[in-house]
Design a protein around this motif. Sequence first.
Motif, PDB file in Angstrom:
ATOM      1  N   UNK A 275      17.878  12.896 -66.020  1.00 23.56           N
ATOM      2  CA  UNK A 275      18.180  11.461 -66.115  1.00 23.56           C
ATOM      3  C   UNK A 275      18.569  11.068 -67.544  1.00 23.56           C
ATOM      4  N   UNK A 276      17.869  11.640 -68.522  1.00 23.39           N
ATOM      5  CA  UNK A 276      18.195  11.323 -69.909  1.00 23.39           C
ATOM      6  C   UNK A 276      19.586  11.843 -70.266  1.00 23.39           C
ATOM      7  N   UNK A 277      19.941  13.027 -69.783  1.00 23.89           N
ATOM      8  CA  UNK A 277      21.267  13.575 -70.056  1.00 23.89           C
ATOM      9  C   UNK A 277      22.354  12.743 -69.368  1.00 23.89           C
ATOM     10  N   UNK A 278      22.103  12.308 -68.131  1.00 16.73           N
ATOM     11  CA  UNK A 278      23.077  11.469 -67.420  1.00 16.73           C
ATOM     12  C   UNK A 278      23.275  10.145 -68.157  1.00 16.73           C
ATOM     13  N   UNK A 279      22.176   9.565 -68.640  1.00 17.25           N
ATOM     14  CA  UNK A 279      22.273   8.308 -69.372  1.00 17.25           C
ATOM     15  C   UNK A 279      23.089   8.489 -70.654  1.00 17.25           C
ATOM     16  N   UNK A 280      22.889   9.620 -71.321  1.00 13.89           N
ATOM     17  CA  UNK A 280      23.644   9.880 -72.548  1.00 13.89           C
ATOM     18  C   UNK A 280      25.133  10.037 -72.239  1.00 13.89           C
ATOM     19  N   UNK A 281      25.474  10.735 -71.157  1.00 17.07           N
ATOM     20  CA  UNK A 281      26.877  10.890 -70.790  1.00 17.07           C
ATOM     21  C   UNK A 281      27.502   9.559 -70.371  1.00 17.07           C
ATOM     22  N   UNK A 282      26.718   8.723 -69.697  1.00 13.72           N
ATOM     23  CA  UNK A 282      27.232   7.401 -69.341  1.00 13.72           C
ATOM     24  C   UNK A 282      27.482   6.548 -70.571  1.00 13.72           C
ATOM     25  N   UNK A 283      26.649   6.695 -71.580  1.00 13.93           N
ATOM     26  CA  UNK A 283      26.863   5.962 -72.829  1.00 13.93           C
ATOM     27  C   UNK A 283      28.151   6.436 -73.506  1.00 13.93           C
ATOM     28  N   UNK A 284      28.422   7.741 -73.475  1.00 15.74           N
ATOM     29  CA  UNK A 284      29.668   8.252 -74.027  1.00 15.74           C
ATOM     30  C   UNK A 284      30.862   7.665 -73.288  1.00 15.74           C
ATOM     31  N   UNK A 285      30.776   7.631 -71.965  1.00 21.43           N
ATOM     32  CA  UNK A 285      31.896   7.096 -71.183  1.00 21.43           C
ATOM     33  C   UNK A 285      32.130   5.625 -71.490  1.00 21.43           C
ATOM     34  N   UNK A 286      31.032   4.844 -71.616  1.00 17.11           N
ATOM     35  CA  UNK A 286      31.176   3.425 -71.945  1.00 17.11           C
ATOM     36  C   UNK A 286      31.832   3.237 -73.306  1.00 17.11           C
ATOM     37  N   UNK A 287      31.540   4.130 -74.257  1.00 14.99           N
ATOM     38  CA  UNK A 287      32.129   4.044 -75.591  1.00 14.99           C
ATOM     39  C   UNK A 287      33.540   4.626 -75.653  1.00 14.99           C
ATOM     40  N   UNK A 288      34.060   5.141 -74.540  1.00 14.06           N
ATOM     41  CA  UNK A 288      35.411   5.680 -74.507  1.00 14.06           C
ATOM     42  C   UNK A 288      35.530   7.087 -75.040  1.00 14.06           C
ATOM     43  N   UNK A 289      34.447   7.823 -75.087  1.00 11.21           N
ATOM     44  CA  UNK A 289      34.461   9.186 -75.608  1.00 11.21           C
ATOM     45  C   UNK A 289      34.767  10.139 -74.456  1.00 11.21           C
ATOM     46  N   UNK A 290      35.681  11.047 -74.704  1.00 11.63           N
ATOM     47  CA  UNK A 290      36.132  11.955 -73.632  1.00 11.63           C
ATOM     48  C   UNK A 290      35.880  13.423 -73.946  1.00 11.63           C
ATOM     49  N   UNK A 291      35.415  13.768 -75.157  1.00 10.77           N
ATOM     50  CA  UNK A 291      35.139  15.173 -75.472  1.00 10.77           C
ATOM     51  C   UNK A 291      33.883  15.239 -76.329  1.00 10.77           C
ATOM     52  N   UNK A 292      33.306  16.432 -76.385  1.00 12.69           N
ATOM     53  CA  UNK A 292      32.034  16.598 -77.074  1.00 12.69           C
ATOM     54  C   UNK A 292      32.198  16.577 -78.592  1.00 12.69           C
TER      55      UNK A 292
END
Length: 456
Positions: A275-292
Amino acid sequence: MNSDDPFDNPPCRGCSSYLMEPYIKCAECGPPPFLLCLQCFTRGFEYKKHQSDHTYEIMTSDFPVLDPSWTAQEEMALLEAVMDCGFGNWQDVANQMCTKTKEECEKHYMKHFINNPLFASTLLNLKQAEEAKTADTAIPFQSTDDPPRPAFDSLLSRDMAGYMPARADFIEEFDNYAEWDLRDIDFVEDDSDILHALKIAVVDIYHSRLKERQRRKKIIRDHGLINLKKFQLMERRYPKEVQDLYETMRRFARIVGPVEHDKFIESYALEFELRREIKRLQEYRTAGITNFCSARAYDHLKKTREEERLKRTMLSEVLQYIQDSSACQQWLRRQADIDSGLSPSVPVASNSGDTAHLPTKKNVPCQKPKGRRSAPPLNLTGLPGTEKLNEKEKELCQMVRLVPGAYLEYKSALVNECNKQGSLRLAQARALIKIDVNKTRKIYDFLIREGYITKA
């Protein structure tokens, strides 16, 4: 019967003498078993429901079991002697048996009870069956196989609740005085039916208490709770949220087995990480980040912003609760003078509470101050609550070095108390506001001068 002491054997129902093997047991009477010696049996003794034509059994242990030279009675006597004297004390075992030598006891026990391939294969099958039962478990459970052996009454011994690993017992067991209820109970033939039933009930209660004692010990052993420090170290490897669940679910561990309980905790820990990893990835998507690569830069900048925000928060708290000590004020004033290159007027509180101004360096020669010097005015820029103050209140907060939020709280408390009492004295104000008395005096005089409160 496997005891050499005749007084440990049951009595004959006919002549009341203690039985010696072989003896007769009625197959139709009982319980309790109806036992007769050979003399009473040959006379055809009858008593109550027992008749001389009843079927019977000849009770004897004078026959070989594992070795032709060892009778069943001697086998049982050997096992009892090993339990009483301990494994390896063969001389004591031989002395208790009386019929075998030290070498015979050791050789027979090692051959038939330790190195017996029949027993070894049986134990191996049981172990393989137990391993097959838990072969599909994802998280293997390892109990405390070799707990520490602390000295008696040491700190570690107290942490282990007085557990004695060599005996697998506690110094003080659960329900430690359960046996006291049985110490005076004796079953005799003359007991009435009610008294006999009452004694049986007491024994049943004692058995239930023993079962509860064993159940608790089994839970402690199965869950590895004896080695407390090891258990605590295993618990600390989880995140705080999982530790909170661990603490909540600990009371249910006695219902499920140790493997099931650990699997549940491990599963929840895995779910928490996902869940913590999913939340972190969702935060990246909201910020417009597409790569690591961008994600790493984002995390670095976020960490920097959090540190700056924390510093501002800490500074605000320090300014709100700091006490103006003499050394702090002198240092701040000296730094202000050095930074400005001038000697601005130093506000000093007079006895009446008014502020007087000392001459500056341009008017008189500078002299080293002997008393307490005030700190520079507080900068209110950006502090919460500043917009609620008028110009005079801002000036007061700057000179007294009081953040606006704290001043508004003190003002509200003094005004409310004045409205209740009709007037307010300085002593009452100091009792309400637990800060420096000089600051309280300045706030009190300011509120009276501006008409917010009335002096008593």
